[in-house]
Design an enzyme around this catalytic site. Structure first.
Site, PDB file in Angstrom:
ATOM      1  N   SER A 180       0.893  -1.150  -0.016  1.00 21.14           N
ATOM      2  CA  SER A 180       0.087  -0.010   0.095  1.00 21.14           C
ATOM      3  C   SER A 180       0.910   1.096  -0.075  1.00 21.14           C
ATOM      4  O   SER A 180       1.978   1.371  -0.740  1.00 21.14           O
ATOM      5  CB  SER A 180      -0.960   0.071   1.342  1.00 21.14           C
ATOM      6  OG  SER A 180      -2.032   0.847   1.175  1.00 21.14           O
ATOM      7  N   ASP A 431      -8.136  -5.800  -5.676  1.00 19.44           N
ATOM      8  CA  ASP A 431      -8.159  -4.518  -4.993  1.00 19.44           C
ATOM      9  C   ASP A 431      -8.116  -3.379  -5.560  1.00 19.44           C
ATOM     10  O   ASP A 431      -7.794  -3.171  -6.577  1.00 19.44           O
ATOM     11  CB  ASP A 431      -6.425  -4.674  -4.421  1.00 19.44           C
ATOM     12  CG  ASP A 431      -6.106  -3.516  -3.686  1.00 19.44           C
ATOM     13  OD1 ASP A 431      -6.928  -2.827  -3.098  1.00 19.44           O
ATOM     14  OD2 ASP A 431      -4.825  -3.145  -3.587  1.00 19.44           O
ATOM     15  N   HIS A 456      -5.888  -6.582  -1.467  1.00 21.78           N
ATOM     16  CA  HIS A 456      -4.700  -5.668  -1.118  1.00 21.78           C
ATOM     17  C   HIS A 456      -3.368  -6.283  -0.461  1.00 21.78           C
ATOM     18  O   HIS A 456      -3.737  -6.763   0.404  1.00 21.78           O
ATOM     19  CB  HIS A 456      -5.183  -4.677  -0.062  1.00 21.78           C
ATOM     20  CG  HIS A 456      -4.522  -3.436  -0.188  1.00 21.78           C
ATOM     21  ND1 HIS A 456      -4.385  -2.707  -1.353  1.00 21.78           N
ATOM     22  CD2 HIS A 456      -4.220  -2.355   0.579  1.00 21.78           C
ATOM     23  CE1 HIS A 456      -3.708  -1.532  -1.069  1.00 21.78           C
ATOM     24  NE2 HIS A 456      -3.660  -1.437   0.056  1.00 21.78           N
TER      25      HIS A 456
END
Lengths: 497, 497
Positions: A180, A431, A456
């Protein structure tokens, strides 16, 4: 690692105007992640990490007297598998407690024995315990001013260099990992500090989610697609639920009615809290739509989007769309079934996440819209309103072009085709952040590993028995590529001698 | 471009202790370049440049309210040869007035017609007219704090991006050029901002002159070698002159005697002024030992080191070494013969150079020593004394490892062998700074162009009739390589479409 990019969706507006509702000037976290504070796996990781604190200068890019103020940056170390001189795997921490990321990045621990690698997890400045001004760190732009990605990268560079020196292992190859926002940092770290890291695994890193490189609607469109793929009916139900929500709110005793419907612990102050709460559930569940049961943002079963849609689809014909949406969202907020009521408006933060709001208002400007094709209430991005909110909250203006100026992103294939090396961009197409990621190989060593089903940074999680073949294969490829970087490095080192 | 890296030699000590005399905690500029203020070619360049001022944020790497303070950065443009959409050649300004660099970088103007290139010269923050706090800019660490290389690179990135947008030429390839510190900036710019510049010509850029990568004695050893190559006797005379200088100074009326010998306009306050003045002449003459007459640091004939040595060698046997050294130094300070007396202790600055002392005390830490083999007074580098001087002058501590942490440099061949592209490092081995430069090819597109005879960024100067073949050849190769970058870029651009 996640959660945190979610923060990309600012949480300004629990009590705000409908006109500023939107993604890109957003919220959720208050009602979604934070709701789950007691449940998510902050639990100590399985590995015995040592905790250390590194004295770090407040400002690396100016030399005023104040720049030299020292704060203590937390980092975790595990030496169990390390053979001195061997590789060092560093997690470039993102917007939260580093323990939380360490316990949700089992991949690094899983592969450490094979590489005989040292594991290091570094906390991002201004998050967790690494707050330069203690409790006053987030008070105003005067203190928050030092919270940004460039300073964080410089922190990592300085800490890694010092650590290697202290370990008398200056020749050890360093590979950086991140998911991320942490993945963005890992990729940027390799690009800006190639003399410190020989390569980067950047998982679910939406480095193209800036400055109109990808369409503003991509994020919410992707979530909508996830739900549509699970069940077209489910998608339609959610899409229709917003009107019902408005209708209830507009009734004479709308808010008390809504509070009842949403089983809130306290009466709602704003209908938008209910909307945000629902949206948060759908957004985060799409992000953590892992193949197996997991507890990152919240405890959830495997493929929770499908589970949510099953809940919706099981309702009898003619049921209220809003009731169905609420029931689905309850999976996210109350999978264990233990919640007696929901806190939709209570702001608590158990992951040290506070600070992302600031970053999103200054450098991490990721405007978003909701198209008519999405299952969310339509929303046209309003940059001016966003800027105004930032001004009123922090007193500073966003710099919407800064990230692409500092780190690039536009025409990235052409730029990096002849520049740079040794980066893996891994993404799972379920994601929603994947749409802002690098999805195609750029060169022979800047590689995109894309899975159709992944969520994710699924690849960074610890292996579990139920992992599907495609996930195992993605991780196998990652290990193979990292092995190649390291053996190349040792070969170069030998040639030097 | 030069002068300015000379500034690397701090000028602390005109009145200082013998123990802090040294290179690496140095001076000269006061007595050498500054002496020549009326003579060096600040004259407007031949080309008609337009002067512009760009509103720039004070601090790109923090977001405090003060960071948003705007100052006006000066830049020069010449559009005469440009075909819209064609290449943009940018000079990344170093530590002085940008006009001065523009008029001493004729190479860019020489090749602009061939490339149909736009020429842009950007002034470095805190130099020339680009002073964020006006006359108070250099007052203290509070204001000077914002003067450093990373902020300067970010200035360039932002300005170039904005300029391209304003010219509706966002697809134009940008090549950056720079000499000396400006060459370091050009190389670092390509490494840190590959998305903005497709390549860099870094001329005489001593990016390895940090953190003990090259021997501390290399700079003064190289100068000594230049003089020895011209004449062994000359080298010996200069080497012996320091003792004579000390002997005169130690006499009862030493200073008045010295003042007379050095034809000073005012009586000397310190013998070190005389030493610095002599050293300055030898150092700068070695640097600008161009093949043809030039007027960069001072008006000088072609190969001035040889000319100086001829002056020394012409003295009758048994002449005082100090008198000979003085006569040689006078070539540098008084080639025209018009000076009636010399200002050895007067500090004036006609090139807007003030500011380098600060940079050398914070980030640009380049410690130096003089070995016994050199022709200079022996000096062992004393880092602690240097740090103390910086503390007492500015109130901040140097960060001696920062440049190599931020930009790399250690084991550069191995690091850049597999990372980065499109940089030319050009050096002439008569330039003492060459010893801190990249002198070997690193990869197929990170190239070292080295000439045996070249001086400080000789290649960047305008072509003259008397240019030797090796200099023409070096420039020819540079043009060929830049052509390759540009045609590759346009090919890539086409493939994108």
């Amino acid at each position: 690692m996640y959660a945190c990019l979610c923060l990309l969706l600012l949480f300004f507006t629990t009590f705000a105007e409908a006109t500023t509702y939107p993604p890109g000037g957003f919220h959720h976290l208050s009602s979604s992640l934070r709701q789950n504070k007691k449940k998510t796996s902050k639990s100590k990781s399985q590995l015995p990490f040592e905790t250390h604190y590194f004295p770090q200068n407040l400002d690396h890019f100016s030399f005023r007297p104040e720049s030299y103020k020292v704060f203590h940056q937390k980092y975790l170390i595990n030496r169990r598998f390390w053979r001195k001189g061997g590789p060092i795997f560093v997690y470039t921490g993102n917007e939260g407690d580093i323990d939380w990321f360490a316990s949700n990045t089992g991949f690094m621990s899983d592969i450490a024995p094979k590489f005989r690698a040292l594991l290091v997890f570094i906390e991002h400045r201004f998050y967790g315990e690494s707050t330069p001004f203690g409790k006053k760190s987030h008070k105003s732009a005067e203190t928050l001013g030092y919270l940004n990605s460039q300073q964080a990268l410089a922190d990592y560079a300085i800490l890694i260099r010092s650590l290697k020196q202290n370990l008398s292992s200056e020749a050890s190859p360093v590979v950086v990992f991140g998911g991320s926002y942490g993945g963005m940092l890992a990729a940027w770290f390799r690009l800006k500090y190639p003399h410190i890291a020989i390569g980067a695994l950047a998982s679910s890193a939406p480095i193209l989610h800036f400055d109109n490189i990808v369409p503003l609607t991509s994020f919410y469109d992707a979530i909508s697609q996830d739900f549509k793929d699970a069940s077209v009916n489910c998608f339609k139900v959610i899409k229709r639920s917003w009107e019902e929500l408005d209708a209830v709110s507009d009734m004479k005793h709308g808010l008390p009615e809504l509070s009842k419907k949403f089983r809130t612990c306290k009466g709602l102050h704003s209908q938008y809290s209910a909307r945000d709460w629902l949206m948060g559930a759908f957004v985060y569940t799409a992000m953590v739509n892992y193949a197996t049961a997991a507890n990152f943002m919240a405890p959830l079963p495997g493929y929770p989007v499908e589970q949510m849609c099953k809940i919706i689809d099981r309702f009898p014909r003619g049921s209220s769309n809003l009731d169905r949406a609420f029931a689905a969202a309850s999976l996210y907020y109350n999978y264990s079934g233990s919640e007696k009521c929901f806190e939709l408006e209570q702001q608590t933060d158990d992951h040290g996440l506070d600070g992302w709001g600031w970053q999103a208002c200054t450098e991490m400007v990721m405007p978003m819209s909701c198209s008519n094709q999405s299952m969310f209430p339509p929303y046209e991005n309003d940059y001016e309103a966003f800027e105004e909110q930032c001004m009123s909250r922090y007193g500073v203006k966003p710099r919407p072009h800064w990230i692409t100026t500092e780190f690039g992103g536009k025409r990235i294939e052409t730029v990096l085709k002849r520049f740079g090396s040794n980066i893996i961009f891994s993404n799972g197409m379920q994601d929603p952040w994947s749409r802002g990621g690098v999805l195609k190989n750029i060169s022979s060593s800047i590689i995109a590993l894309v899975t159709k089903k992944g969520a994710h940074h699924a690849d960074l999680r610890a292996a579990t028995k139920g992992d599907p073949e495609w996930l195992k294969e993605q991780r196998r490829q990652e290990v193979e590529i990292i092995e190649k970087w390291i053996s190349e490095y040792y070969r170069d080192l030998k040639e030097e001698e």
